[in-house]
Design a protein around this motif. Structure first.
Motif, mmCIF file in Angstrom:
data_model
loop_
_atom_site.group_PDB
_atom_site.id
_atom_site.type_symbol
_atom_site.label_atom_id
_atom_site.label_comp_id
_atom_site.label_asym_id
_atom_site.label_seq_id
_atom_site.Cartn_x
_atom_site.Cartn_y
_atom_site.Cartn_z
ATOM 1 N N GLN A 1 0.844 -1.177 0.000
ATOM 2 C CA GLN A 1 0.000 0.000 0.000
ATOM 3 C C GLN A 1 0.888 1.238 0.000
ATOM 4 O OE1 GLN A 1 -2.439 -0.505 3.542
ATOM 5 N NE2 GLN A 1 -1.219 1.004 4.669
ATOM 6 N N TYR A 2 0.329 2.351 -0.513
ATOM 7 C CA TYR A 2 1.095 3.568 -0.708
ATOM 8 C C TYR A 2 0.323 4.767 -0.163
ATOM 9 C CZ TYR A 2 3.362 0.457 -4.070
ATOM 10 O OH TYR A 2 3.995 -0.611 -4.656
ATOM 11 N N ILE A 3 1.067 5.777 0.303
ATOM 12 C CA ILE A 3 0.455 6.992 0.813
ATOM 13 C C ILE A 3 1.285 8.193 0.377
ATOM 14 C CG2 ILE A 3 -0.189 8.330 2.860
ATOM 15 C CD1 ILE A 3 -0.493 5.701 4.373
ATOM 16 N N GLU B 1 -3.979 7.643 -1.331
ATOM 17 C CA GLU B 1 -3.575 6.439 -0.598
ATOM 18 C C GLU B 1 -4.223 5.207 -1.216
ATOM 19 O OE1 GLU B 1 -5.244 5.968 3.433
ATOM 20 O OE2 GLU B 1 -6.447 7.753 3.004
ATOM 21 N N THR B 2 -3.557 4.083 -1.060
ATOM 22 C CA THR B 2 -4.133 2.805 -1.469
ATOM 23 C C THR B 2 -4.207 1.914 -0.238
ATOM 24 O OG1 THR B 2 -2.001 1.771 -1.998
ATOM 25 C CG2 THR B 2 -3.087 3.030 -3.755
ATOM 26 N N GLY C 1 -5.838 -2.086 -6.048
ATOM 27 C CA GLY C 1 -6.162 -1.377 -7.281
ATOM 28 C C GLY C 1 -6.969 -0.107 -7.095
ATOM 29 N N GLU C 2 -7.418 0.155 -5.886
ATOM 30 C CA GLU C 2 -8.285 1.308 -5.615
ATOM 31 C C GLU C 2 -7.463 2.445 -5.014
ATOM 32 O OE1 GLU C 2 -12.046 2.935 -6.022
ATOM 33 O OE2 GLU C 2 -11.505 0.847 -6.443
ATOM 34 N N ARG C 3 -7.742 3.674 -5.487
ATOM 35 C CA ARG C 3 -7.085 4.861 -4.930
ATOM 36 C C ARG C 3 -8.111 5.705 -4.193
ATOM 37 N NH1 ARG C 3 -4.173 4.915 -10.019
ATOM 38 N NH2 ARG C 3 -1.949 4.557 -9.659
ATOM 39 N N TYR C 4 -7.698 6.250 -3.038
ATOM 40 C CA TYR C 4 -8.571 7.109 -2.247
ATOM 41 C C TYR C 4 -7.917 8.480 -2.111
ATOM 42 C CZ TYR C 4 -10.223 2.432 -1.026
ATOM 43 O OH TYR C 4 -10.662 1.133 -1.082
ATOM 44 N N HIS C 5 -8.701 9.525 -2.218
ATOM 45 C CA HIS C 5 -8.189 10.890 -2.190
ATOM 46 C C HIS C 5 -8.782 11.642 -1.003
ATOM 47 C CE1 HIS C 5 -6.523 10.466 -6.290
ATOM 48 N NE2 HIS C 5 -7.611 9.743 -6.521
ATOM 49 N N GLY C 6 -7.915 12.127 -0.127
ATOM 50 C CA GLY C 6 -8.345 12.948 0.986
ATOM 51 C C GLY C 6 -9.271 12.256 1.967
ATOM 52 N N ARG C 7 -9.124 10.953 2.157
ATOM 53 C CA ARG C 7 -10.027 10.210 3.044
ATOM 54 C C ARG C 7 -9.439 9.986 4.435
ATOM 55 N NH1 ARG C 7 -14.290 11.565 1.323
ATOM 56 N NH2 ARG C 7 -15.351 9.882 2.465
ATOM 57 N N THR C 8 -8.186 10.414 4.659
ATOM 58 C CA THR C 8 -7.576 10.279 5.978
ATOM 59 C C THR C 8 -6.902 11.595 6.348
ATOM 60 O OG1 THR C 8 -7.135 7.925 5.592
ATOM 61 C CG2 THR C 8 -5.945 8.985 7.403
ATOM 62 N N ALA C 9 -7.186 12.086 7.558
ATOM 63 C CA ALA C 9 -6.595 13.341 8.022
ATOM 64 C C ALA C 9 -6.177 13.202 9.480
ATOM 65 C CB ALA C 9 -7.587 14.489 7.873
ATOM 66 N N ARG C 10 -5.143 13.964 9.881
ATOM 67 C CA ARG C 10 -4.627 13.901 11.240
ATOM 68 C C ARG C 10 -4.420 15.302 11.808
ATOM 69 N NH1 ARG C 10 -2.611 10.211 8.131
ATOM 70 N NH2 ARG C 10 -1.118 11.685 7.219
ATOM 71 N N LEU C 11 -4.755 15.461 13.074
ATOM 72 C CA LEU C 11 -4.452 16.675 13.824
ATOM 73 C C LEU C 11 -3.750 16.260 15.110
ATOM 74 C CD1 LEU C 11 -7.661 18.915 13.525
ATOM 75 C CD2 LEU C 11 -5.438 19.283 12.436
ATOM 76 N N GLY C 12 -2.772 17.052 15.524
ATOM 77 C CA GLY C 12 -2.044 16.692 16.731
ATOM 78 C C GLY C 12 -1.541 17.913 17.480
ATOM 79 N N TRP D 1 -8.621 10.835 11.588
ATOM 80 C CA TRP D 1 -9.965 10.588 11.075
ATOM 81 C C TRP D 1 -9.875 9.799 9.772
ATOM 82 C CZ3 TRP D 1 -8.649 15.218 13.366
ATOM 83 C CH2 TRP D 1 -9.419 15.601 14.479
ATOM 84 N N ARG D 2 -10.605 8.705 9.694
ATOM 85 C CA ARG D 2 -10.632 7.858 8.501
ATOM 86 C C ARG D 2 -12.044 7.881 7.934
ATOM 87 N NH1 ARG D 2 -7.249 2.638 10.885
ATOM 88 N NH2 ARG D 2 -5.324 3.766 11.358
ATOM 89 N N LEU D 3 -12.222 8.628 6.879
ATOM 90 C CA LEU D 3 -13.546 8.789 6.299
ATOM 91 C C LEU D 3 -13.939 7.547 5.507
ATOM 92 C CD1 LEU D 3 -13.258 12.498 5.070
ATOM 93 C CD2 LEU D 3 -14.014 11.633 7.296
ATOM 94 N N SER D 4 -15.251 7.397 5.262
ATOM 95 C CA SER D 4 -15.768 6.234 4.544
ATOM 96 C C SER D 4 -15.216 6.203 3.125
ATOM 97 C CB SER D 4 -17.296 6.274 4.512
ATOM 98 O OG SER D 4 -17.745 7.429 3.829
ATOM 99 N N ARG D 5 -15.130 4.993 2.564
ATOM 100 C CA ARG D 5 -14.584 4.817 1.226
ATOM 101 C C ARG D 5 -15.223 3.609 0.568
ATOM 102 N NH1 ARG D 5 -8.882 4.908 3.735
ATOM 103 N NH2 ARG D 5 -10.055 6.409 4.957
ATOM 104 N N ASP D 6 -15.298 3.642 -0.761
ATOM 105 C CA ASP D 6 -15.845 2.510 -1.517
ATOM 106 C C ASP D 6 -14.912 1.323 -1.390
ATOM 107 O OD1 ASP D 6 -17.941 4.102 -2.358
ATOM 108 O OD2 ASP D 6 -16.935 4.696 -4.212
#
Length: 283
Positions: free
Chosen positions: A116-118, A146-147, A153-164, A184-189
Protein backbone atom coordinates in the motif's frame (compact mmCIF):
# COMPACT_ATOMS: atom_id res chain seq x y z
CA UNK A 1 -23.51 -10.78 6.42
CA UNK A 2 -22.31 -11.28 2.83
CA UNK A 3 -19.25 -13.34 1.92
CA UNK A 4 -17.39 -10.10 1.20
CA UNK A 5 -18.36 -8.76 4.61
CA UNK A 6 -17.16 -11.94 6.31
CA UNK A 7 -13.83 -11.72 4.51
CA UNK A 8 -13.36 -8.08 5.50
CA UNK A 9 -14.34 -8.88 9.09
CA UNK A 10 -11.80 -11.70 9.28
CA UNK A 11 -9.01 -9.45 8.04
CA UNK A 12 -10.03 -6.56 10.30
CA UNK A 13 -9.97 -8.90 13.30
CA UNK A 14 -6.25 -9.29 12.69
CA UNK A 15 -5.90 -5.79 14.12
CA UNK A 16 -3.99 -2.72 13.01
CA UNK A 17 -0.80 -3.67 11.22
CA UNK A 18 1.15 -0.47 11.50
CA UNK A 19 0.85 3.30 11.49
CA UNK A 20 1.91 3.67 7.88
CA UNK A 21 1.22 7.38 7.58
CA UNK A 22 3.91 10.00 7.14
CA UNK A 23 7.04 9.78 9.24
CA UNK A 24 6.28 10.85 12.80
CA UNK A 25 8.64 13.51 14.19
CA UNK A 26 10.94 12.32 16.96
CA UNK A 27 12.13 14.69 19.66
CA UNK A 28 15.53 15.78 18.29
CA UNK A 29 18.78 16.17 20.16
CA UNK A 30 18.10 19.91 20.28
CA UNK A 31 14.60 21.25 20.77
CA UNK A 32 15.08 23.85 18.06
CA UNK A 33 15.10 21.05 15.45
CA UNK A 34 11.41 20.35 16.05
CA UNK A 35 10.87 22.95 13.35
CA UNK A 36 13.03 23.48 10.29
CA UNK A 37 14.81 26.81 10.22
CA UNK A 38 13.36 29.48 7.94
CA UNK A 39 14.17 28.86 4.24
CA UNK A 40 15.90 25.58 5.16
CA UNK A 41 15.20 22.16 3.62
CA UNK A 42 15.40 18.91 5.58
CA UNK A 43 14.99 15.28 4.46
CA UNK A 44 13.53 12.78 6.92
CA UNK A 45 13.63 9.07 6.01
CA UNK A 46 12.54 6.08 8.12
CA UNK A 47 12.31 2.30 7.91
CA UNK A 48 9.77 0.64 10.20
CA UNK A 49 9.10 -3.04 10.93
CA UNK A 50 6.03 -4.23 12.84
CA UNK A 51 5.02 -7.69 14.04
CA UNK A 52 1.87 -8.63 15.96
CA UNK A 53 0.09 -11.75 17.19
CA UNK A 54 -3.53 -11.93 18.23
CA UNK A 55 -6.18 -14.50 18.98
CA UNK A 56 -9.62 -13.82 17.54
CA UNK A 57 -12.82 -15.64 16.57
CA UNK A 58 -12.45 -17.64 13.38
CA UNK A 59 -15.91 -16.64 12.15
CA UNK A 60 -17.53 -13.24 11.81
CA UNK A 61 -20.84 -14.98 12.50
CA UNK A 62 -20.11 -15.05 16.23
CA UNK A 63 -22.32 -11.96 16.62
CA UNK A 64 -25.15 -13.96 15.08
CA UNK A 65 -24.91 -16.65 17.75
CA UNK A 66 -22.30 -19.08 16.43
CA UNK A 67 -19.83 -20.55 18.92
CA UNK A 68 -16.52 -18.66 18.87
CA UNK A 69 -13.39 -20.59 17.93
CA UNK A 70 -10.13 -18.96 19.04
CA UNK A 71 -7.24 -19.02 16.61
CA UNK A 72 -3.76 -17.52 16.43
CA UNK A 73 -3.13 -14.89 13.80
CA UNK A 74 0.05 -13.07 12.88
CA UNK A 75 0.62 -9.89 10.93
CA UNK A 76 3.90 -8.41 9.68
CA UNK A 77 4.45 -5.04 8.08
CA UNK A 78 7.48 -3.18 6.81
CA UNK A 79 7.36 0.42 5.62
CA UNK A 80 9.73 2.96 4.09
CA UNK A 81 8.80 6.63 4.45
CA UNK A 82 10.43 9.81 3.19
CA UNK A 83 9.42 13.33 4.07
CA UNK A 84 10.70 16.67 2.78
CA UNK A 85 10.32 19.54 5.27
CA UNK A 86 10.70 23.24 4.45
CA UNK A 87 10.67 26.15 6.89
CA UNK A 88 8.39 28.95 5.68
CA UNK A 89 8.90 30.99 8.85
CA UNK A 90 10.65 30.52 12.18
CA UNK A 91 7.48 29.01 13.65
CA UNK A 92 5.91 27.38 10.57
CA UNK A 93 6.98 24.57 8.28
CA UNK A 94 5.30 22.56 5.52
CA UNK A 95 6.06 19.01 4.42
CA UNK A 96 5.35 16.40 1.77
CA UNK A 97 5.78 12.68 2.41
CA UNK A 98 5.62 9.35 0.60
CA UNK A 99 5.21 5.93 2.22
CA UNK A 100 5.39 2.43 0.79
CA UNK A 101 4.40 -0.48 3.03
CA UNK A 102 4.28 -4.25 2.60
CA UNK A 103 1.71 -5.96 4.84
CA UNK A 104 1.29 -9.73 5.24
CA UNK A 105 -0.95 -11.82 7.49
CA UNK A 106 -0.86 -15.50 8.37
CA UNK A 107 -3.41 -17.76 10.07
CA UNK A 108 -4.11 -21.48 10.29
CA UNK A 109 -6.64 -21.33 7.45
CA UNK A 110 -4.78 -19.06 5.05
CA UNK A 111 -2.50 -16.10 4.43
CA UNK A 112 -2.33 -13.01 2.28
CA UNK A 113 -1.02 -9.50 1.91
CA UNK A 114 -0.02 -6.78 -0.51
CA UNK A 115 1.55 -3.34 -0.79
CA UNK A 116 0.00 0.00 0.00
CA UNK A 117 1.09 3.57 -0.71
CA UNK A 118 0.46 6.99 0.81
CA UNK A 119 1.22 10.51 -0.44
CA UNK A 120 0.55 13.17 2.18
CA UNK A 121 0.90 16.90 2.82
CA UNK A 122 1.36 18.41 6.28
CA UNK A 123 2.30 21.44 8.35
CA UNK A 124 3.73 22.16 11.82
CA UNK A 125 3.04 25.40 13.69
CA UNK A 126 4.90 26.38 16.86
CA UNK A 127 2.19 28.25 18.73
CA UNK A 128 4.35 29.14 21.76
CA UNK A 129 7.97 28.57 22.72
CA UNK A 130 9.21 26.99 25.93
CA UNK A 131 9.13 29.78 28.51
CA UNK A 132 6.71 30.64 31.31
CA UNK A 133 4.52 27.87 29.95
CA UNK A 134 5.49 24.62 28.17
CA UNK A 135 6.02 24.91 24.43
CA UNK A 136 3.07 23.98 22.21
CA UNK A 137 3.28 22.82 18.60
CA UNK A 138 0.27 21.94 16.46
CA UNK A 139 0.50 19.51 13.55
CA UNK A 140 -1.83 18.69 10.66
CA UNK A 141 -1.63 16.31 7.71
CA UNK A 142 -3.90 14.83 5.04
CA UNK A 143 -3.39 11.80 2.80
CA UNK A 144 -3.77 13.29 -0.66
CA UNK A 145 -3.62 9.85 -2.29
CA UNK A 146 -3.57 6.44 -0.60
CA UNK A 147 -4.13 2.80 -1.47
CA UNK A 148 -5.07 -0.12 0.76
CA UNK A 149 -3.37 -3.50 0.95
CA UNK A 150 -6.88 -4.96 1.19
CA UNK A 151 -7.75 -3.58 -2.28
CA UNK A 152 -4.53 -2.46 -4.03
CA UNK A 153 -6.16 -1.38 -7.28
CA UNK A 154 -8.28 1.31 -5.62
CA UNK A 155 -7.09 4.86 -4.93
CA UNK A 156 -8.57 7.11 -2.25
CA UNK A 157 -8.19 10.89 -2.19
CA UNK A 158 -8.34 12.95 0.99
CA UNK A 159 -10.03 10.21 3.04
CA UNK A 160 -7.58 10.28 5.98
CA UNK A 161 -6.60 13.34 8.02
CA UNK A 162 -4.63 13.90 11.24
CA UNK A 163 -4.45 16.67 13.82
CA UNK A 164 -2.04 16.69 16.73
CA UNK A 165 -0.61 18.73 19.58
CA UNK A 166 2.92 18.37 20.92
CA UNK A 167 3.77 19.95 24.29
CA UNK A 168 7.23 19.91 25.85
CA UNK A 169 9.22 21.38 28.71
CA UNK A 170 13.03 21.44 28.74
CA UNK A 171 14.67 21.00 32.17
CA UNK A 172 18.30 20.57 31.19
CA UNK A 173 19.40 17.81 30.55
CA UNK A 174 15.84 16.36 30.50
CA UNK A 175 12.94 17.13 28.16
CA UNK A 176 9.40 16.15 29.18
CA UNK A 177 6.86 15.91 26.37
CA UNK A 178 3.31 14.85 25.57
CA UNK A 179 2.06 14.13 22.06
CA UNK A 180 -1.69 13.86 21.35
CA UNK A 181 -3.04 12.98 17.91
CA UNK A 182 -6.39 12.19 16.34
CA UNK A 183 -6.69 10.44 12.99
CA UNK A 184 -9.96 10.59 11.08
CA UNK A 185 -10.63 7.86 8.50
CA UNK A 186 -13.55 8.79 6.30
CA UNK A 187 -15.77 6.23 4.54
CA UNK A 188 -14.58 4.82 1.23
CA UNK A 189 -15.84 2.51 -1.52
CA UNK A 190 -14.68 -1.03 -0.95
CA UNK A 191 -15.54 -4.34 -2.66
CA UNK A 192 -18.88 -3.07 -3.93
CA UNK A 193 -19.86 -1.55 -0.58
CA UNK A 194 -18.87 1.22 1.83
CA UNK A 195 -16.12 0.68 4.40
CA UNK A 196 -15.96 3.01 7.43
CA UNK A 197 -12.59 2.49 9.17
CA UNK A 198 -12.45 3.42 12.84
CA UNK A 199 -10.84 6.70 13.93
CA UNK A 200 -7.67 6.50 16.04
CA UNK A 201 -6.77 8.54 19.14
CA UNK A 202 -3.20 8.34 20.48
CA UNK A 203 -1.50 9.73 23.60
CA UNK A 204 2.27 9.46 24.07
CA UNK A 205 4.10 10.99 27.06
CA UNK A 206 7.89 10.76 26.76
CA UNK A 207 11.12 11.65 28.56
CA UNK A 208 14.33 12.53 26.72
CA UNK A 209 17.69 12.55 28.52
CA UNK A 210 20.74 14.13 26.90
CA UNK A 211 23.72 11.96 27.83
CA UNK A 212 26.04 14.40 26.04
CA UNK A 213 26.00 16.65 22.97
CA UNK A 214 25.89 13.65 20.61
CA UNK A 215 23.70 11.06 22.37
CA UNK A 216 20.14 11.27 23.70
CA UNK A 217 18.14 8.47 25.36
CA UNK A 218 14.35 8.45 25.30
CA UNK A 219 11.60 6.46 26.95
CA UNK A 220 7.85 6.71 27.26
CA UNK A 221 4.49 5.04 27.20
CA UNK A 222 1.63 5.16 24.72
CA UNK A 223 -2.13 4.70 24.83
CA UNK A 224 -4.24 4.22 21.72
CA UNK A 225 -7.96 3.84 21.10
CA UNK A 226 -9.24 2.67 17.74
CA UNK A 227 -12.96 2.86 17.06
CA UNK A 228 -14.70 -0.12 15.49
CA UNK A 229 -14.93 -0.56 11.71
CA UNK A 230 -18.19 -0.79 9.78
CA UNK A 231 -19.05 -2.21 6.34
CA UNK A 232 -22.31 -1.16 4.69
CA UNK A 233 -23.49 0.09 8.09
CA UNK A 234 -22.83 -3.20 9.90
CA UNK A 235 -20.16 -3.40 12.60
CA UNK A 236 -17.31 -5.77 11.66
CA UNK A 237 -15.01 -4.99 14.60
CA UNK A 238 -15.35 -3.48 18.06
CA UNK A 239 -13.46 -0.56 19.56
CA UNK A 240 -10.06 -1.55 20.92
CA UNK A 241 -7.51 -0.09 23.34
CA UNK A 242 -3.79 -0.73 23.44
CA UNK A 243 -0.94 0.48 25.64
CA UNK A 244 2.77 0.25 24.96
CA UNK A 245 6.26 1.02 26.16
CA UNK A 246 8.82 2.82 23.98
CA UNK A 247 12.61 3.10 24.26
CA UNK A 248 14.86 5.04 21.91
CA UNK A 249 18.29 6.36 21.11
CA UNK A 250 19.23 9.53 19.23
CA UNK A 251 22.70 10.05 17.76
CA UNK A 252 24.16 13.17 16.20
CA UNK A 253 25.93 11.39 13.35
CA UNK A 254 27.41 14.50 11.71
CA UNK A 255 27.10 18.23 11.38
CA UNK A 256 23.96 17.81 9.27
CA UNK A 257 22.77 14.29 10.15
CA UNK A 258 20.81 12.84 13.07
CA UNK A 259 19.88 9.16 13.47
CA UNK A 260 17.10 7.79 15.71
CA UNK A 261 16.47 4.19 16.74
CA UNK A 262 13.13 3.54 18.42
CA UNK A 263 11.31 0.43 19.60
CA UNK A 264 7.77 0.04 20.92
CA UNK A 265 6.43 -3.02 22.74
CA UNK A 266 2.76 -3.53 23.58
CA UNK A 267 1.87 -3.95 27.24
CA UNK A 268 -1.84 -4.62 26.72
CA UNK A 269 -4.03 -5.63 23.80
CA UNK A 270 -2.54 -7.74 21.02
CA UNK A 271 1.07 -8.87 21.41
CA UNK A 272 3.07 -6.61 19.12
CA UNK A 273 6.43 -4.94 18.65
CA UNK A 274 7.54 -2.08 16.44
CA UNK A 275 11.10 -1.14 15.43
CA UNK A 276 12.01 2.00 13.48
CA UNK A 277 15.23 3.54 12.20
CA UNK A 278 15.06 7.20 11.19
CA UNK A 279 17.56 9.54 9.54
CA UNK A 280 17.29 13.33 9.33
CA UNK A 281 19.51 15.37 7.00
CA UNK A 282 19.61 19.16 6.83
CA UNK A 283 20.67 20.68 3.51
Amino acid sequence: MSATGRHIARVVLLGSAIATGPVQAQLPLTIEELLVEQRTLKLQTAFTYHNSDSAGPATAGFAAGLSPVRRQQQMRASAVSSRVRYGLRRNLEVSASATQARIEWHAADGSGGDDQYILALGANWLVSADGRTPALMLTAAVNVVETSWLQPGERYHGRTARLGAHMYRAIDPVVLSLAVSQEWRLSRDFAGGTLEPGNVLTLRPQVNFAVNQRVTLSGGVSWQRRAGDRFDGAAISVSSHQTGLSLGLGLLAGERSTVFLDTQISTSGDRSANLSLEWLYRF
